[in-house]
Design a protein around this motif. Structure first.
Motif, PDB file in Angstrom:
ATOM      1  N   GLY A 102       0.809  -1.211   0.000  1.00 26.38           N
ATOM      2  CA  GLY A 102       0.000   0.000   0.000  1.00 26.38           C
ATOM      3  C   GLY A 102       0.840   1.257   0.000  1.00 26.38           C
ATOM      4  O   GLY A 102       0.343   2.362   0.214  1.00 26.38           O
ATOM      5  N   VAL A 103       2.156   1.096  -0.250  1.00 28.80           N
ATOM      6  CA  VAL A 103       3.082   2.227  -0.304  1.00 28.80           C
ATOM      7  C   VAL A 103       3.021   2.845  -1.699  1.00 28.80           C
ATOM      8  O   VAL A 103       2.930   2.113  -2.694  1.00 28.80           O
ATOM      9  CB  VAL A 103       4.516   1.749   0.017  1.00 28.80           C
ATOM     10  N   PHE A 132      12.926   2.444   8.501  1.00 28.92           N
ATOM     11  CA  PHE A 132      12.054   2.181   9.642  1.00 28.92           C
ATOM     12  C   PHE A 132      11.124   3.364   9.873  1.00 28.92           C
ATOM     13  O   PHE A 132       9.910   3.187  10.063  1.00 28.92           O
ATOM     14  CB  PHE A 132      12.885   1.916  10.901  1.00 28.92           C
ATOM     15  N   ARG A 133      11.688   4.562   9.850  1.00 26.76           N
ATOM     16  CA  ARG A 133      10.890   5.759  10.114  1.00 26.76           C
ATOM     17  C   ARG A 133       9.774   5.914   9.080  1.00 26.76           C
ATOM     18  O   ARG A 133       8.639   6.249   9.416  1.00 26.76           O
ATOM     19  CB  ARG A 133      11.786   6.998  10.110  1.00 26.76           C
ATOM     20  N   TYR A 134      10.105   5.640   7.812  1.00 22.56           N
ATOM     21  CA  TYR A 134       9.098   5.789   6.756  1.00 22.56           C
ATOM     22  C   TYR A 134       7.952   4.795   6.932  1.00 22.56           C
ATOM     23  O   TYR A 134       6.778   5.172   6.899  1.00 22.56           O
ATOM     24  CB  TYR A 134       9.738   5.600   5.375  1.00 22.56           C
ATOM     25  N   ILE A 135       8.280   3.516   7.124  1.00 30.76           N
ATOM     26  CA  ILE A 135       7.234   2.499   7.275  1.00 30.76           C
ATOM     27  C   ILE A 135       6.457   2.714   8.569  1.00 30.76           C
ATOM     28  O   ILE A 135       5.230   2.518   8.620  1.00 30.76           O
ATOM     29  CB  ILE A 135       7.841   1.071   7.232  1.00 30.76           C
ATOM     30  N   GLU A 136       7.140   3.141   9.623  1.00 30.56           N
ATOM     31  CA  GLU A 136       6.465   3.417  10.894  1.00 30.56           C
ATOM     32  C   GLU A 136       5.400   4.508  10.712  1.00 30.56           C
ATOM     33  O   GLU A 136       4.256   4.356  11.168  1.00 30.56           O
ATOM     34  CB  GLU A 136       7.483   3.866  11.939  1.00 30.56           C
ATOM     35  N   ASN A 137       5.760   5.584  10.037  1.00 31.79           N
ATOM     36  CA  ASN A 137       4.797   6.672   9.798  1.00 31.79           C
ATOM     37  C   ASN A 137       3.636   6.195   8.935  1.00 31.79           C
ATOM     38  O   ASN A 137       2.477   6.556   9.170  1.00 31.79           O
ATOM     39  CB  ASN A 137       5.492   7.857   9.119  1.00 31.79           C
ATOM     40  N   CYS A 140       1.300   3.939  11.023  1.00 33.30           N
ATOM     41  CA  CYS A 140       0.466   4.749  11.930  1.00 33.30           C
ATOM     42  C   CYS A 140      -0.679   5.407  11.160  1.00 33.30           C
ATOM     43  O   CYS A 140      -1.806   5.505  11.669  1.00 33.30           O
ATOM     44  CB  CYS A 140       1.323   5.809  12.618  1.00 33.30           C
ATOM     45  N   LYS A 141      -0.391   5.815   9.940  1.00 38.59           N
ATOM     46  CA  LYS A 141      -1.429   6.413   9.090  1.00 38.59           C
ATOM     47  C   LYS A 141      -2.514   5.383   8.772  1.00 38.59           C
ATOM     48  O   LYS A 141      -3.713   5.685   8.802  1.00 38.59           O
ATOM     49  CB  LYS A 141      -0.793   6.931   7.801  1.00 38.59           C
ATOM     50  N   ARG A 142      -2.106   4.137   8.505  1.00 39.35           N
ATOM     51  CA  ARG A 142      -3.057   3.083   8.156  1.00 39.35           C
ATOM     52  C   ARG A 142      -3.924   2.670   9.353  1.00 39.35           C
ATOM     53  O   ARG A 142      -5.029   2.157   9.177  1.00 39.35           O
ATOM     54  CB  ARG A 142      -2.311   1.863   7.604  1.00 39.35           C
ATOM     55  N   LEU A 153      -3.631 -12.051  20.179  1.00 37.73           N
ATOM     56  CA  LEU A 153      -2.371 -11.321  20.027  1.00 37.73           C
ATOM     57  C   LEU A 153      -2.233 -10.753  18.620  1.00 37.73           C
ATOM     58  O   LEU A 153      -2.643 -11.375  17.641  1.00 37.73           O
ATOM     59  CB  LEU A 153      -1.179 -12.246  20.311  1.00 37.73           C
ATOM     60  N   LYS A 154      -1.659  -9.572  18.529  1.00 36.26           N
ATOM     61  CA  LYS A 154      -1.381  -8.919  17.251  1.00 36.26           C
ATOM     62  C   LYS A 154       0.096  -8.575  17.169  1.00 36.26           C
ATOM     63  O   LYS A 154       0.831  -8.671  18.154  1.00 36.26           O
ATOM     64  CB  LYS A 154      -2.227  -7.650  17.104  1.00 36.26           C
ATOM     65  N   LEU A 155       0.535  -8.155  15.987  1.00 36.28           N
ATOM     66  CA  LEU A 155       1.888  -7.643  15.834  1.00 36.28           C
ATOM     67  C   LEU A 155       1.981  -6.302  16.543  1.00 36.28           C
ATOM     68  O   LEU A 155       1.112  -5.445  16.370  1.00 36.28           O
ATOM     69  CB  LEU A 155       2.231  -7.446  14.355  1.00 36.28           C
ATOM     70  N   ASN A 156       3.029  -6.103  17.344  1.00 39.13           N
ATOM     71  CA  ASN A 156       3.235  -4.766  17.870  1.00 39.13           C
ATOM     72  C   ASN A 156       3.874  -3.908  16.774  1.00 39.13           C
ATOM     73  O   ASN A 156       4.241  -4.415  15.706  1.00 39.13           O
ATOM     74  CB  ASN A 156       4.066  -4.779  19.165  1.00 39.13           C
ATOM     75  N   LEU A 157       4.002  -2.616  17.010  1.00 42.45           N
ATOM     76  CA  LEU A 157       4.461  -1.712  15.958  1.00 42.45           C
ATOM     77  C   LEU A 157       5.855  -2.068  15.463  1.00 42.45           C
ATOM     78  O   LEU A 157       6.119  -2.051  14.252  1.00 42.45           O
ATOM     79  CB  LEU A 157       4.432  -0.257  16.452  1.00 42.45           C
ATOM     80  N   GLU A 158       6.766  -2.405  16.374  1.00 42.25           N
ATOM     81  CA  GLU A 158       8.141  -2.756  15.981  1.00 42.25           C
ATOM     82  C   GLU A 158       8.130  -4.008  15.100  1.00 42.25           C
ATOM     83  O   GLU A 158       8.839  -4.077  14.093  1.00 42.25           O
ATOM     84  CB  GLU A 158       8.995  -2.995  17.229  1.00 42.25           C
ATOM     85  N   GLU A 159       7.331  -5.005  15.465  1.00 37.96           N
ATOM     86  CA  GLU A 159       7.239  -6.227  14.680  1.00 37.96           C
ATOM     87  C   GLU A 159       6.613  -5.961  13.316  1.00 37.96           C
ATOM     88  O   GLU A 159       7.046  -6.514  12.302  1.00 37.96           O
ATOM     89  CB  GLU A 159       6.415  -7.274  15.433  1.00 37.96           C
ATOM     90  N   LEU A 160       5.601  -5.115  13.283  1.00 36.09           N
ATOM     91  CA  LEU A 160       4.913  -4.785  12.042  1.00 36.09           C
ATOM     92  C   LEU A 160       5.868  -4.115  11.060  1.00 36.09           C
ATOM     93  O   LEU A 160       5.951  -4.501   9.892  1.00 36.09           O
ATOM     94  CB  LEU A 160       3.727  -3.857  12.332  1.00 36.09           C
ATOM     95  N   VAL A 161       6.597  -3.117  11.542  1.00 42.01           N
ATOM     96  CA  VAL A 161       7.533  -2.397  10.673  1.00 42.01           C
ATOM     97  C   VAL A 161       8.637  -3.324  10.191  1.00 42.01           C
ATOM     98  O   VAL A 161       8.983  -3.345   9.009  1.00 42.01           O
ATOM     99  CB  VAL A 161       8.128  -1.177  11.411  1.00 42.01           C
ATOM    100  N   SER A 162       9.204  -4.116  11.094  1.00 38.76           N
ATOM    101  CA  SER A 162      10.285  -5.046  10.725  1.00 38.76           C
ATOM    102  C   SER A 162       9.806  -6.064   9.700  1.00 38.76           C
ATOM    103  O   SER A 162      10.543  -6.419   8.772  1.00 38.76           O
ATOM    104  CB  SER A 162      10.805  -5.773  11.970  1.00 38.76           C
ATOM    105  N   THR A 163       8.565  -6.533   9.851  1.00 42.30           N
ATOM    106  CA  THR A 163       8.005  -7.506   8.907  1.00 42.30           C
ATOM    107  C   THR A 163       7.862  -6.900   7.518  1.00 42.30           C
ATOM    108  O   THR A 163       8.204  -7.535   6.506  1.00 42.30           O
ATOM    109  CB  THR A 163       6.650  -8.022   9.410  1.00 42.30           C
TER     110      THR A 163
END
Length: 396
Positions: A150-151, A190-195, A198-200, A220-230
């Motif tokens: 979705g990028v 990391f910063r780009y995918i993290e932002n 958060c938008k999504r 259980l869900k992916l936490n933000l760090e896991e989501l971005v790393s994935t």
């Protein structure tokens, strides 16, 4: 145990590692590769068995864990949450959650989209001579995964740049300067995918990032760090291997003078599997032993790191008939290119789909194409891919 020396950055080895592999395979034994300082296995069956053996894994044993160097903090911030580097129970949880979003149905639905992308890129090629690595092989997988996540597609060049810089961490030519560049790329990525993630969360769409956010198992869900790393892992791992396979595959078919019109019409799947055996995109995986193990008369101690030379396993005469010959309709039930066992590449279905379509579309568009100069492999071992692939699309 036989000791071997072979620099992975030696120019002759970079251009053709298979001669070295074949010499080792003839000795029919494991070796201690002095340049890497680990025991290495080259034959197909042993590698496949170790992939499936739960006494081996990717995660660094606690007894060997070292403090992360400060100049690589951002890189290892991603690595520590990458399912590629983890074992159960975290690996099991992460993989299960990702598979809920990265379904076969979702991948299959991309077929028409990938085909349209390939012909769009090919139709832009007006000049007789083009570099297919830059103009085609690099673009197909990164635009596909960007659309899947979705990028915005216009970010694809930046994503490739970050990815290329990060994966130098796995290459034999690594240097302190390249480490700093890789870490900066990891921080920016990391910063780009993290932002974007958060938008999504506030504006969900029908894309993989949204599906990963919503994926849930046992509460259980992916936490933000896991989501971005994935997300970064899916792009880095999927892009690098797919680019090299598309490039290596088109090169091989042109060099071998294969009747692509015949074989790609009836045996596209077989052709791609043969490319993955004959000239694979990744040549080494590593594993750690989690207990004392004896493999084919080789004793491996708990905590020891071993090398699985998958680039060699496609040339094992015990497994393959005439392994040094490219046979486009060879019947291949399995190969080691995507690993095996619990770490079997989660993106393999997408990679195979992209490679199948990209190669088929190219030869449909340019049936008379030929190499305009001898292709050279890049110094990126243990990846194995071309620096450039100059092709004359419409030879006279």
């Amino acid at each position: 145990m036989k000791k071997i020396k072979q620099s992975p950055t030696d120019p002759k080895f970079v251009q053709n590692p298979y001669k070295f592999y074949q010499r080792i395979l003839e000795s029919n034994e494991a070796c201690f590769w002095e340049d890497y300082k680990f025991k290495a296995f080259f034959d197909f069956e042993t590698i496949n068995k170790i992939f499936r053996d739960k006494r081996f894994g990717r995660e660094v044993p606690s007894t060997l864990f070292k403090t992360t160097p400060k100049h690589l903090n951002d890189f290892y911030r991603i690595e520590k949450n990458s399912m590629l580097e983890l074992e159960a129970p975290r690996h099991t949880r992460l993989r299960s959650l990702v598979l809920r979003a990265f379904t076969t149905k979702n991948i299959k639905s991309l077929e028409t989209q990938i085909e349209e992308l390939c012909f769009k890129l090919l139709n832009k090629m007006n000049a007789n001579e083009v570099d297919l690595i830059e103009e085609y092989a690099k673009k197909v997988p990164v635009i596909t995964i960007a659309n899947l996540l979705g990028v915005p597609e216009e970010m694809s060049d930046q994503l490739v740049d970050w990815s290329n810089k990060m994966v130098t961490m796995y290459q034999a030519r690594l240097s302190p300067n390249l480490e700093k560049i890789a870490n900066k790329a990891a921080k920016d990525f990391f910063r780009y995918i993290e932002n974007y993630a958060c938008k999504r969360k506030t504006t969900p769409e029908n894309d993989l990032i949204t599906h990963l956010i919503n994926a849930e198992q046992d509460g259980l869900k992916l936490n933000l760090e896991e989501l971005v790393s994935t997300c970064i892992l899916l792009l880095n791992a999927g892009h690098e291997a797919t680019v090299h396979t598309i490039g290596n595959g088109i090169k091989t078919l042109l060099e071998q003078n294969i009747d692509t019109k015949h074989f790609l019409k009836k045996h596209t799947h077989s052709v791609v599997e043969e490319i993955l055996r004959y000239d694979p995109p990744l040549h080494i995986f590593t594993r750690y032993a989690y207990e004392n193990v004896k493999i084919t008369n080789t004793v491996i101690k708990k905590g020891e790191k071993v090398g699985l030379i998958i680039g060699a396993s496609g040339y094992d005469k015990k497994k393959w008939d005439q392994p040094d010959k490219f046979i486009p309709d060879r019947k291949i039930l399995n190969n080691n290119s995507f690993g095996a066992g619990i770490h079997f590449c989660i993106g393999a279905p997408l990679a195979r789909l992209e490679i199948n379509i990209a190669i088929k579309c190219f030869f449909e568009a340019f049936q008379r194409s030929r190499l305009s100069e001898k292709p050279q492999y890049a110094d990126i071992y243990h990846f194995h891919g071309l620096d450039t692939l100059k092709v004359d699309l419409n030879p006279i």
